[in-house]
Scaffold this active site. Structure first.
Site, mmCIF file in Angstrom:
data_model
loop_
_atom_site.group_PDB
_atom_site.id
_atom_site.type_symbol
_atom_site.label_atom_id
_atom_site.label_comp_id
_atom_site.label_asym_id
_atom_site.label_seq_id
_atom_site.Cartn_x
_atom_site.Cartn_y
_atom_site.Cartn_z
ATOM 1 N N SER A 159 -14.956 -40.358 28.092
ATOM 2 C CA SER A 159 -15.655 -41.361 27.111
ATOM 3 C C SER A 159 -17.016 -40.866 26.559
ATOM 4 O O SER A 159 -17.416 -39.571 26.864
ATOM 5 C CB SER A 159 -16.157 -42.518 28.089
ATOM 6 O OG SER A 159 -16.785 -42.252 29.076
ATOM 7 N N ARG A 283 -12.461 -51.885 29.778
ATOM 8 C CA ARG A 283 -13.727 -52.077 30.664
ATOM 9 C C ARG A 283 -14.756 -52.753 29.707
ATOM 10 O O ARG A 283 -14.452 -52.798 28.459
ATOM 11 C CB ARG A 283 -14.325 -50.706 31.118
ATOM 12 C CG ARG A 283 -14.592 -50.036 30.130
ATOM 13 C CD ARG A 283 -15.086 -48.449 30.604
ATOM 14 N NE ARG A 283 -15.023 -47.370 29.664
ATOM 15 C CZ ARG A 283 -15.697 -47.436 28.695
ATOM 16 N NH1 ARG A 283 -16.813 -48.396 28.269
ATOM 17 N NH2 ARG A 283 -15.689 -46.156 27.532
#
Length: 411
Positions: A159, A283
């Site tokens: 990420s 998320r």
């Protein structure tokens, strides 16, 4: 009776404090389990209980959570993905182990691997860029040839734009593939590279909670070939048809991946083929997005996420309609940060919510082409988009810094 605990796996340098504060407002005791708690300054400054733990060791986490449950009673478990998306999979598994509300581990696993994620999306008819999976330099080159240059190379896991690069010609492709296969990702058991069509067009950031779209923002990035964020705004300047198309595509992503619980973040490019889904993160979005959503809509997505994690119904109704924006400060060179001036003047501009630097003077700046290149941010809000843009530009104009180049090798 002791206050029940909210377990936070690892922390977050920008949003970690917001989680701690939200948990306390909800009458919970936030407890952080982290490999190195000292890297999160807010834990010490706020007097938050933190336990050093190997967050890669699932058995150790079960043992620690069992002890904490016996002492306080665990109301919920959540956490932060950081550079390793698998950490949020650990959160999902812990929730399942302790019979607490949380995301489905199988859905989180689908999203953690970008290739698997794209397979599920493509099979469900969700529009995505052309893509291939490569495990070596030859496969990278053949995949790029099939798709057509320019292409994006990115690790299949990770990420923060880490390792993501636009390759405009074969020389750039070969060089970056070598860096990923032999350098930065050599420690992986079997490095996997996603070779992806370069989708050109405006970038949109979709925030979801459960099976609903909460907000659609616009974002921009610093100079190519990297994708370092430089600006974000909520809501995005879209007409009703564009907003509807992005919302419909985003909901299709949730259905395709089985994401019906908790927060999500979907990245979309509007191309000449319409919206293409770049990535789905199962998320809460990081950076300043939670703050921007709250300022623009009045919805505190961190607070509502925690409520879901402890089994309380979330309230996702907007209470107002403003425009909020963030500008990220990115260095244009490597070196030592000598000085930062004008922060107090910028903060004094009416409509400025926050001016924050992540580094101080004499900090070495070594750019890597990812989120770590950002050295600070400015947040502004007002009822009007044009006014918000003027406010944040006025604040940015007050800020100045200087960087002394790093000495050349051997000097």
């Amino acid at each position: 009776m002791p206050t029940r605990a909210l377990i936070l796996l690892e922390g977050h340098k920008i949003n970690g404090l917001l989680y701690v504060q939200a948990a306390q407002r909800l009458g919970l005791r936030p407890i952080t389990l982290a490999a190195n708690p000292t890297q999160y300054d807010y834990l010490a400054s706020e007097g938050i209980k933190a336990i050093r733990a190997d967050t890669d060791d699932f058995d150790e986490l079960i043992h620690l959570c069992s002890k904490l449950d016996a002492t306080y009673g665990i109301a919920g478990i959540t956490g932060f993905a950081g550079l390793d998306e698998s950490l949020y999979l650990t959160v999902a598994k812990l929730c399942r182990r302790f019979e607490l509300p949380g995301p489905k581990p199988v859905s989180i696993a689908r999203c953690s691997d970008k290739f698997t994620q794209r397979q599920f999306l493509a099979q469900a008819g969700v529009p995505v860029p052309a893509y291939r999976l490569a495990a070596n330099a030859m496969e990278v080159e053949s995949s790029a040839t099939e798709i057509g240059l320019p292409v994006i190379l990115k690790p299949a896991e990770g990420s923060g734009s880490r390792g993501v690069r636009l390759c405009r010609d074969m020389d750039e492709l070969v060089k970056h593939a070598k860096y990923m296969l032999e350098g930065a990702y050599r420690s992986q058991r079997s490095p996997k590279i996603l070779v992806e069509e370069f989708a050109e067009g405006p970038f949109y950031d979709v925030v979801t909670m459960g099976d609903a779209v909460i907000a659609v923002g616009a974002a921009d990035f610093d100079r190519p070939p990297h994708f370092v964020p430089c600006a974000s705004m909520f809501p995005a300047p879209l007409d009703d048809e564009e907003h509807g198309s992005i919302t419909e595509v985003s909901l299709s992503c949730l259905r395709a991946l089985g994401l019906g619980w908790g927060p999500g973040n979907i990245e979309v490019r509007w191309t000449n083929r319409g919206p293409l889904v770049i990535e789905v993160n199962a998320r809460l979005p990081g950076w300043t997005t939670p703050r921007l959503v709250e300022l623009a809509y009045g919805v505190d997505i961190i607070n509502e996420h925690i409520k879901l994690a402890i089994g309380v119904r979330a309230d996702l109704h907007a209470t107002h309609s403003h425009t909020s924006a963030a500008r990220f400060l990115v260095s244009d060179r490597d070196g030592f940060l000598d000085r930062i001036e004008g922060a107090s003047r910028a903060a004094a501009v009416p409509g400025i919510v926050e001016v924050k630097f992540y580094v101080g003077p004499r900090t070495p700046i070594v750019r890597k082409g990812d989120f770590g290149d950002v050295i600070g941010h400015v947040i502004a809000t007002s009822p009007d988009r044009t006014r918000t843009e003027a406010i944040i530009q006025q604040a940015i104009d007050q800020i100045d810094w200087s960087i002394t180049p790093l000495p050349l090798s051997g000097e």
